[in-house]
Design a protein around this motif. Structure first.
Motif, mmCIF file in Angstrom:
data_model
loop_
_atom_site.group_PDB
_atom_site.id
_atom_site.type_symbol
_atom_site.label_atom_id
_atom_site.label_comp_id
_atom_site.label_asym_id
_atom_site.label_seq_id
_atom_site.Cartn_x
_atom_site.Cartn_y
_atom_site.Cartn_z
ATOM 1 N N LEU A 1 0.832 -1.203 0.000
ATOM 2 C CA LEU A 1 0.000 0.000 0.000
ATOM 3 C C LEU A 1 0.867 1.253 0.000
ATOM 4 O O LEU A 1 0.564 2.227 -0.711
ATOM 5 N N ALA A 2 1.951 1.250 0.770
ATOM 6 C CA ALA A 2 2.850 2.404 0.815
ATOM 7 C C ALA A 2 3.455 2.683 -0.555
ATOM 8 O O ALA A 2 3.566 3.844 -0.980
ATOM 9 N N VAL A 3 3.831 1.631 -1.262
ATOM 10 C CA VAL A 3 4.387 1.791 -2.610
ATOM 11 C C VAL A 3 3.328 2.349 -3.553
ATOM 12 O O VAL A 3 3.599 3.246 -4.366
ATOM 13 N N CYS A 4 2.103 1.852 -3.453
ATOM 14 C CA CYS A 4 1.019 2.341 -4.314
ATOM 15 C C CYS A 4 0.730 3.815 -4.074
ATOM 16 O O CYS A 4 0.465 4.580 -5.011
ATOM 17 N N LEU A 5 0.776 4.226 -2.804
ATOM 18 C CA LEU A 5 0.486 5.625 -2.474
ATOM 19 C C LEU A 5 1.529 6.575 -3.053
ATOM 20 O O LEU A 5 1.238 7.759 -3.291
ATOM 21 N N MET A 6 2.741 6.067 -3.312
ATOM 22 C CA MET A 6 3.801 6.911 -3.882
ATOM 23 C C MET A 6 3.461 7.370 -5.291
ATOM 24 O O MET A 6 3.973 8.378 -5.771
ATOM 25 N N PHE A 7 2.565 6.651 -5.974
ATOM 26 C CA PHE A 7 2.223 6.986 -7.361
ATOM 27 C C PHE A 7 1.034 7.937 -7.461
ATOM 28 O O PHE A 7 0.647 8.311 -8.563
#
Length: 417
Positions: free
Chosen positions: A286-292
């Motif tokens: 989820l943290a990686v997805c939020l970066m986009f």
């Protein structure tokens, strides 16, 4: 213990269902958090503007404020003076004025519709403004100006009638000074209104001490939807973790483990650590997805939001794993997990507000972990102190309760009938 954790993780990563929920739920949650959202549907209407209905058949109950005295208006005048009266009533704040255009409707049609609305629509009173409203009011012929249809025994009707009489009296007295000229009368009334003290509205905290503005409410609703989706992933992740226990029990792996002399607590501790790692992994995705997501505004620091997600996932995943182990069958566990997720998400306030519901329903909602984590999130949104201790205490309490009840259930399950 380490070998059990490694084996469990390998089994989970080979499971297509686990990979699906681990990847798809953070992506959907990120999409929800990235949407431009307006939560006016979940906020009470201010009661300070006229609510326009499509026609006289449109129900006022679905448009008015739940807490205000709903006034349904058949406006057959559609003049500036009638607009002044209705706007003044709406600005009072006690009334929800819902207006429908009735300029083309006859008197018989109006009375028939009023009788129908008296039974089918939830409004306190129905007011019909006649086509000759301006001239009749300025000349104190109120019977020719309007007609009231009482549709409830709400005591606020007396307040409404007093307010309406006050507005009409002002128009009559002002018209006498302006020689019954409607344009001059309206101009003088507006001049008087501008000289009145400006109304200032101060928001007070609720009993829980949480007060959210419109932007924070939008964030709260979005976070609730995101919680609902990603907890589905945590729930099924816990079920798949339970599936590894069921497989190992059927393949006598658990029996061979006990023959080594190690306690059952060590085995289930290893499974719990697996759930912790699973929660970390899903929160990391989820943290990686939020970066986009560009310009993402969660209303709180992103690490705090991810901490809430991780702790919530830990509670949900642990509960799902122990539930699956107790059922002892993967299909039964899947059905139970989906049913529990649906009910808990609904009663936990993730799908719709629960604050204005019945007291019994509100009390039940506090049994759901989602409700406590949503309250914690709202505390962070509102900047209220004490959110961290509350978050950690809730997580510890639910884990202790879940593990305790699960341990008793497992012991009872192993006892011979």
């Amino acid at each position: 213990m380490i070998s059990i954790i490694k084996t469990t993780i390998k089994l989970l990563l080979r499971n297509k269902g686990f990979l699906f929920f681990m990847l798809i739920t953070p992506i959907i949650s990120t999409v929800i958090l990235g949407l431009k959202f307006d939560a006016d549907l979940y906020q009470d209407k201010t009661g300070e503007e006229i609510i326009e209905l499509d026609n006289i058949n449109s129900p006022a109950v679905y448009n008015g404020d739940n807490y205000s005295y709903i006034v349904k208006v058949y406006d057959g005048a559609e003049t500036e003076l009638s607009e002044y009266v209705l706007s003044s009533l709406a600005e009072n704040g006690i009334f929800s004025v819902c207006r429908a255009d009735a300029t083309g409707a006859g008197y018989d049609e109006i009375t028939a519709q009023a009788d129908k609305d008296g039974f089918n629509d939830r409004c306190g009173i129905i007011m019909y403004l006649k086509s000759d409203f301006d001239d009749a009011v300025m000349n104190d012929r109120l019977d020719d100006a309007l007609e009231l249809f009482i549709s409830s025994d709400d005591e606020r009707r007396e307040i409404f009638e007093t307010e309406l009489e006050d507005k009409l009296s002002k128009i009559y007295l002002t018209a006498g000074l302006c020689e019954q000229d409607s344009a001059k009368t309206l101009e003088m009334l507006n001049t008087f209104s501008e000289k009145l003290p400006e109304k200032k509205v101060n928001e007070l905290a609720s009993s829980e001490g949480i007060t959210l503005n419109a932007q924070q409410t939008n964030s709260s609703v979005q976070i609730g939807y995101a919680f609902a989706i990603i907890t589905l992933g945590f729930m099924f992740g816990g079920v798949f973790a339970a599936h590894t226990v069921i497989i190992e029990e059927n393949n006598k792996v658990f029996t061979r483990f006990k023959l080594t002399g190690k306690s059952t607590a060590v085995y289930f501790t290893a499974k719990f650590i697996t759930v912790v790692l699973m929660s970390i992994l899903q929160t990391g995705i989820l943290a990686v997805c939020l970066m986009f997501v560009k310009g993402l505004d969660l209303g709180m620091p992103e690490p705090v939001f991810l901490l809430i997600i991780f702790l919530l996932g830990l509670v949900i995943g642990t509960f799902a794993m122990l539930t699956g182990i107790l059922f002892g069958d993967i299909m039964s566990s899947v059905y139970a997990a989906f049913a529990i997720w649906s009910i808990s998400a609904m009663l936990g306030g993730l799908l719709f507000p629960i604050d204005d519901s019945a007291k019994v329903l509100k009390a039940i909602s506090y049994l759901m972990p989602q409700r406590w984590f949503m309250d914690s999130a709202e505390r962070f949104l509102a900047g209220i102190s004490g959110a961290y201790p509350m978050l950690l205490c809730v997580t510890a309490a639910y884990l202790i309760i879940i593990i305790g009840i699960g341990s008793v259930g497992l012991k009872m399950k192993k006892q011979p009938a």
